[in-house]
Design a protein around this motif. Structure first.
Motif, PDB file in Angstrom:
ATOM      1  N   GLU A  72      38.886  32.065  31.681  1.00  0.00           N
ATOM      2  CA  GLU A  72      40.196  32.556  31.243  1.00  0.00           C
ATOM      3  C   GLU A  72      40.438  33.995  31.684  1.00  0.00           C
ATOM      4  O   GLU A  72      41.400  34.622  31.264  1.00  0.00           O
ATOM      5  N   THR A  73      39.559  34.500  32.542  1.00  0.00           N
ATOM      6  CA  THR A  73      39.625  35.892  32.986  1.00  0.00           C
ATOM      7  C   THR A  73      39.887  35.955  34.483  1.00  0.00           C
ATOM      8  O   THR A  73      39.253  35.235  35.261  1.00  0.00           O
ATOM      9  N   ALA A  74      40.812  36.798  34.890  1.00  0.00           N
ATOM     10  CA  ALA A  74      41.094  37.030  36.313  1.00  0.00           C
ATOM     11  C   ALA A  74      40.612  38.428  36.677  1.00  0.00           C
ATOM     12  O   ALA A  74      40.835  39.380  35.919  1.00  0.00           O
ATOM     13  N   ILE A  75      39.959  38.558  37.823  1.00  0.00           N
ATOM     14  CA  ILE A  75      39.440  39.856  38.244  1.00  0.00           C
ATOM     15  C   ILE A  75      39.898  40.175  39.662  1.00  0.00           C
ATOM     16  O   ILE A  75      39.898  39.309  40.546  1.00  0.00           O
ATOM     17  N   LEU A  76      40.316  41.410  39.850  1.00  0.00           N
ATOM     18  CA  LEU A  76      40.651  41.943  41.168  1.00  0.00           C
ATOM     19  C   LEU A  76      39.511  42.849  41.597  1.00  0.00           C
ATOM     20  O   LEU A  76      39.248  43.867  40.955  1.00  0.00           O
ATOM     21  N   PHE A  77      38.822  42.482  42.684  1.00  0.00           N
ATOM     22  CA  PHE A  77      37.703  43.281  43.166  1.00  0.00           C
ATOM     23  C   PHE A  77      38.209  44.477  43.971  1.00  0.00           C
ATOM     24  O   PHE A  77      39.396  44.570  44.316  1.00  0.00           O
ATOM     25  N   GLN A  78      37.307  45.383  44.301  1.00  0.00           N
ATOM     26  CA  GLN A  78      37.692  46.554  45.096  1.00  0.00           C
ATOM     27  C   GLN A  78      38.105  46.168  46.508  1.00  0.00           C
ATOM     28  O   GLN A  78      38.935  46.849  47.117  1.00  0.00           O
ATOM     29  N   ASP A  79      37.537  45.101  47.046  1.00  0.00           N
ATOM     30  CA  ASP A  79      37.976  44.623  48.359  1.00  0.00           C
ATOM     31  C   ASP A  79      39.010  43.511  48.156  1.00  0.00           C
ATOM     32  O   ASP A  79      38.943  42.755  47.196  1.00  0.00           O
TER      33      ASP A  79
END
Length: 280
Positions: A72-79
């Motif tokens: 249920e979690t969305a993550i935006l990475f540094q790249d």
């Protein structure tokens, strides 16, 4: 850090070490249940590690992750992790069910990428690619969004407009940033210390972050202004070495023939050792 009305507990008493280095030490975090909370602190204090733990990508050695399950979690990475063969529009339709494809224009408007639907990543600037990666993350149906430096390479005025639009998102957003203006615009700010505990990770609400002013802002502006002042004052000058026994310091400054002659004997300006030009 207690839980109030409209707050979400993300973690309790997290502990994580890499070798002998403790990154999280009984760290707990509660954030508002909607809008953007900014996470800041010195390099190496564990900001990215905390996001990875909350996303289920890193397992803590102690404590618990709460608030949202990894699925249920969305993550935006540094790249950005864009696909070179997919268009801007396809990056969004790839993560949306068909019945939500009508939301694509709104997502592109949120990150100011209207008119780029058919563009592929190779034709995007670095800031545009970053905004596309952000839009893709925001498109996901998530109860928690974790954004690691979402505005890297994005000009500040545009970043602030996007952040303002993100206030309407129904789920909490936790974003990492070092930019003082972004910190000041966030709904709340979590400031991490080098070794993160709940007692050392302070949560500032909007009103207190305005009081704090993110006290970084005036210091940052003053430093930049002073640096620009020195650069502009020194730009027409060149260095030349002193003869042995002359005024202490290895260097003096000589003005080129086209520049006006400095007042006083010779071309030595002792204030250069302090790094600040004379008043007036």
């Amino acid at each position: 850090m207690g839980k109030g009305v409209g707050d979400v507990i993300l973690c309790k008493d997290l502990t994580l070490s890499f070798g002998d280095r403790a990154v999280l030490d009984r760290f707990s975090l509660t954030v508002p249940d909607r809008g953007a909370t900014a996470l800041t602190g010195p390099s190496g204090c564990g900001k990215t590690t905390l996001l990875r733990v909350l996303a289920g990508l890193e397992k803590p050695q102690g404590g618990s992750v709460e608030g949202a399950a990894p699925r249920e979690t969305a993550i935006l990475f540094q790249d950005d992790r864009l696909l070179p063969w997919r268009t801007v529009e396809q990056h969004l339709t790839d993560v949306l069910p068909r019945e939500r494809w009508r939301e694509v224009p709104g997502l592109l408007a949120l990150v100011e990428l209207e008119g780029e639907e058919r563009t592929r990543p190779a034709a995007l600037s670095g800031g545009m690619g970053r905004r596309l990666a952000l839009a893709r993350c925001l498109a996901l149906d998530a109860k928690l969004r974790l954004l690691d430096e979402p505005f890297a390479g994005v000009d500040l005025s545009r970043a602030l407009r996007i952040l303002e639009r993100m206030r309407s998102l129904p789920a909490p957003v936790l974003l990492v940033s070092h930019e003082p203006a972004v910190l000041a615009a966030a709904g709340a700010v979590v400031e991490l210390a080098r070794r993160c505990k709940s007692a050392r990770g302070k949560l500032f609400t909007k009103s207190s972050s305005e009081r704090h002013s993110f006290a970084l802002i005036p210091r940052y502006d003053n430093a930049v202004n002073k640096i620009n002042e020195c650069i502009s004052f020194l730009s027409p000058l060149q260095h030349t070495e002193y003869a042995p026994g002359q005024w202490p310091g290895a260097y003096s400054v000589r003005a080129p023939s086209s520049a006006p002659e400095p007042a006083g004997r010779g071309r030595r300006w002792p204030w250069l050792r302090s790094g600040c030009p004379p008043d007036g």
